[in-house]
Design an enzyme around this catalytic site. Structure first.
Site, short mmCIF file in Angstrom:
data_model
loop_
_atom_site.label_atom_id
_atom_site.label_comp_id
_atom_site.label_asym_id
_atom_site.label_seq_id
_atom_site.Cartn_x
_atom_site.Cartn_y
_atom_site.Cartn_z
N THR A 205 0.75 -1.19 0.22
CA THR A 205 0.01 0.06 0.12
C THR A 205 0.75 1.24 0.03
O THR A 205 0.32 2.34 0.10
CB THR A 205 -0.93 0.07 1.27
OG1 THR A 205 0.08 -0.11 2.55
CG2 THR A 205 -1.86 -0.97 1.22
N LEU B 70 4.36 3.87 -1.33
CA LEU B 70 4.57 4.31 -2.55
C LEU B 70 5.48 3.33 -3.31
O LEU B 70 5.30 3.14 -4.48
CB LEU B 70 5.62 5.73 -2.30
CG LEU B 70 4.93 6.87 -1.87
CD1 LEU B 70 5.96 7.95 -1.73
CD2 LEU B 70 3.64 7.38 -3.06
N LYS C 165 -3.50 -2.46 9.61
CA LYS C 165 -4.41 -1.18 9.24
C LYS C 165 -5.00 -1.44 7.82
O LYS C 165 -6.07 -1.09 7.77
CB LYS C 165 -3.48 -0.06 9.24
CG LYS C 165 -4.23 1.30 9.08
CD LYS C 165 -3.08 2.54 9.17
CE LYS C 165 -2.48 2.77 8.03
NZ LYS C 165 -1.42 3.72 8.03
N CYS D 5 18.21 4.83 -2.76
CA CYS D 5 18.05 5.51 -4.06
C CYS D 5 19.21 6.48 -4.71
O CYS D 5 19.31 6.60 -5.95
CB CYS D 5 16.72 6.44 -3.94
SG CYS D 5 16.40 7.06 -2.32
N GLY E 266 10.86 10.37 -1.12
CA GLY E 266 11.72 9.47 -0.54
C GLY E 266 11.56 9.01 0.69
O GLY E 266 12.12 8.17 1.33
N HIS F 211 14.80 12.54 -7.69
CA HIS F 211 16.05 13.13 -6.77
C HIS F 211 17.00 13.51 -7.98
O HIS F 211 17.20 13.12 -9.02
CB HIS F 211 16.66 12.13 -6.02
CG HIS F 211 15.97 11.40 -4.95
ND1 HIS F 211 14.71 11.99 -4.30
CD2 HIS F 211 16.41 10.49 -4.08
CE1 HIS F 211 14.41 11.36 -3.24
NE2 HIS F 211 15.30 10.34 -3.06
N ASN G 104 13.04 8.60 -8.11
CA ASN G 104 13.71 7.62 -6.77
C ASN G 104 12.70 6.56 -6.51
O ASN G 104 13.15 5.60 -5.93
CB ASN G 104 13.45 8.59 -5.42
CG ASN G 104 12.42 9.53 -5.38
OD1 ASN G 104 11.99 10.26 -6.04
ND2 ASN G 104 11.77 9.14 -4.25
N1 LIG Z 1 10.50 6.16 -1.37
C1 LIG Z 1 11.61 5.94 -1.91
O1 LIG Z 1 12.33 6.84 -2.61
C2 LIG Z 1 12.33 4.82 -1.34
C3 LIG Z 1 13.55 4.51 -1.94
C4 LIG Z 1 14.37 3.51 -1.69
C5 LIG Z 1 14.04 2.62 -0.48
N2 LIG Z 1 12.79 3.19 0.03
C6 LIG Z 1 12.55 2.21 1.30
O2 LIG Z 1 11.25 1.30 0.92
C7 LIG Z 1 10.51 1.29 2.20
C8 LIG Z 1 9.14 1.70 1.95
O3 LIG Z 1 9.39 3.06 1.49
P1 LIG Z 1 7.89 3.87 0.92
O4 LIG Z 1 8.23 4.93 0.40
O5 LIG Z 1 7.15 3.24 -0.08
O6 LIG Z 1 7.18 4.13 2.44
P2 LIG Z 1 5.49 4.44 2.46
O7 LIG Z 1 4.89 4.96 1.55
O8 LIG Z 1 5.50 5.03 3.75
O9 LIG Z 1 4.92 2.99 2.68
C9 LIG Z 1 5.39 1.99 3.69
C10 LIG Z 1 4.68 0.69 3.45
O10 LIG Z 1 5.22 -0.16 4.72
C11 LIG Z 1 3.81 -0.88 5.22
N3 LIG Z 1 3.85 -1.16 6.76
C12 LIG Z 1 4.09 -0.21 7.69
N4 LIG Z 1 4.19 -0.73 8.99
C13 LIG Z 1 4.09 -1.98 8.66
C14 LIG Z 1 4.08 -3.18 9.53
N5 LIG Z 1 4.34 -3.04 10.83
N6 LIG Z 1 4.00 -4.19 8.87
C15 LIG Z 1 3.95 -4.51 7.59
N7 LIG Z 1 3.81 -3.30 6.72
C16 LIG Z 1 4.04 -2.19 7.39
C17 LIG Z 1 2.80 0.18 4.94
O11 LIG Z 1 1.74 -0.34 5.04
P3 LIG Z 1 0.19 0.58 5.69
O12 LIG Z 1 -0.28 1.35 4.54
O13 LIG Z 1 -0.67 -0.47 5.99
O14 LIG Z 1 0.79 1.29 6.70
C18 LIG Z 1 3.28 0.82 3.47
O15 LIG Z 1 2.66 -0.28 2.57
C19 LIG Z 1 11.23 1.84 3.40
O16 LIG Z 1 12.14 1.09 4.06
C20 LIG Z 1 12.12 2.98 2.51
O17 LIG Z 1 13.36 3.25 3.23
C21 LIG Z 1 12.05 4.16 -0.36
#
Ligand SMILES: NC(=O)c1ccc[n+]([C@@H]2O[C@H](COP(=O)([O-])OP(=O)(O)OC[C@H]3O[C@@H](n4cnc5c(N)ncnc54)[C@H](OP(=O)(O)O)[C@@H]3O)[C@@H](O)[C@H]2O)c1
Length: 334
Positions: free
Chosen positions: A11, A13, A39, A128, A159, A241, A314
């Site tokens: 769910t 990004l 959730k 990233c 990010g 980025h 990113n």
């Molecule tokens: N965004 C970037 O550019 C980027 C780049 C490289 C790496 N990353 C890494 O990728 C990961 C996700 O990033 P994102 O940007 O997609 O974050 P995000 O949009 O905040 O999404 C977080 C995801 O994790 C889930 N989650 C949160 N708590 C959880 C739990 N206790 N058990 C299972 N699932 C849970 C959330 O589910 P709910 O919707 O149910 O809360 C959601 O699906 C992070 O580790 C981040 O550091 C991100």
């Protein structure tokens, strides 16, 4: 014939983009599972025309899959991944949890896919900012050997996940309406501002985000002697980025050679025609796969160094696309 694939963090990004890319690239999927926090249990995410019911992420649930693409926070990856890997599911993890673990390959498929050979069911996707920097620099490194990289990043709010996007939009609207807004995701208001602080501060006053660029560069290029001097800055951009890079090499080169190398490099697109105002910008890289390189010019004082401006989405190459490319490589190479 196909593989059972789980997207964990479906769910979020990155998770949403993973589902999109798995479908776009026609990865052979026999079953697809979506996991997130409690959730989101019972909600739906899209996979092509299909709607997939989201399940709560558990070891038992995720272990049904052949491959699990993780895009959840570091602590949850640390909690779930080792046991799931032990049960035989191959995990490609987007968090920082395992990147520096010597048993875990840290892979950019354009650069070091051969490192996948030694995996023990957990593979890490690099940060990233490291990915886009190295996709642009590695082809030059292979010709002239990198000696030193100075890099300053301009990192979009996405990010930091979906809540950070809402924060930039709400903070901008509050600023324009002259209303008070207290930041929840970032340490300071991000609208009409720049924050030279991403992740926590470590030794010598470098941030963890900056040190990721140093350590990951050494691991991916298998060369701890390359000097990396980073400053990471959060900017009020939604997605994409950007990086200012000054790279110094062991050997001399001409600018013509640099253009030739970069124009033929995998995953790179050169956008560089200053007289016609052609250069990469994050607004126009949104949703694209390539790492865009422009403003390429020799350093004014150091003949073995050059300056360039590197921009990439990113969420795609910096996260979801790189993970799916790793999966694709493993499937194609058994
Ligand atoms: N965004 C970037 O550019 C980027 C780049 C490289 C790496 N990353 C890494 O990728 C990961 C996700 O990033 P994102 O940007 O997609 O974050 P995000 O949009 O905040 O999404 C977080 C995801 O994790 C889930 N989650 C949160 N708590 C959880 C739990 N206790 N058990 C299972 N699932 C849970 C959330 O589910 P709910 O919707 O149910 O809360 C959601 O699906 C992070 O580790 C981040 O550091 C991100």
């Amino acid at each position: 014939m196909g593989y059972k694939i789980a997207v964990v963090g479906a769910t979020g990004l990155v998770g949403q983009e993973m589902l999109k890319i798995l479908y776009e690239r026609k990865i052979p999927v026999s079953e697809i599972y979506a996991f997130a926090s409690a959730k989101s249990e019972g909600t739906y995410v899209e996979f092509g025309d299909e709607k997939i019911k989201v399940e709560k992420a558990t070891v038992d649930g995720i272990s049904k899959a052949d491959f699990a693409l993780f895009s959840i926070g570091e602590e949850i990856s640390l909690e779930l991944a080792p046991e799931i890997a032990k049960r035989g599911t191959i995990i490609i993890d987007n968090s920082n949890a395992f990147r520096m673990n010597p048993d875990v390959p840290l892979v950019i498929p354009e650069i070091n896919p051969e490192d996948l050979k030694n995996h023990k069911n957990i593979i890490a996707n690099p940060n990233c900012s490291t990915i886009q920097m190295l996709v642009a620099l590695n082809p030059l490194h292979k010709k002239w050997r990198l000696k030193k990289i100075f890099v300053a990043t301009y990192q979009s709010v996405s990010g930091k996940g979906k809540d950070a996007i809402d924060e930039l939009l709400t903070a901008t609207s509050s600023f324009l309406k002259k209303e008070d807004y207290s930041p929840k995701v970032f340490p300071y208001p991000i609208a009409f501002n720049l924050i030279p602080h991403i992740d926590s501060f470590e030794d010598e006053n470098y941030t963890r985000e900056e040190m990721k660029m140093v350590r990951e560069t050494h691991k991916i290029l298998h060369d701890p002697t390359i000097k990396v001097s980073p400053t990471c800055v959060r900017v009020p951009v939604l997605r994409g980025h950007s990086e200012v890079i000054n790279a110094e090499f062991e050997e001399e080169f001409t600018l013509k050679e640099v253009f030739e190398v970069l124009s033929n490099a995998p995953g790179v697109k050169v956008l560089d025609d200053p007289s016609n105002r052609v250069y990469p910008m994050p607004l126009f890289c949104d949703g694209k796969d390539e790492v865009f390189v422009g403003r390429i010019r020799k350093d004014l004082f150091e003949p073995k160094a050059l300056n360039m401006w590197v921009v990439s989405d990113n969420i795609r190459k910096g996260a979801a696309l790189n993970a799916v490319q790793i999966l694709e490589y493993m499937i194609n190479n058994k």
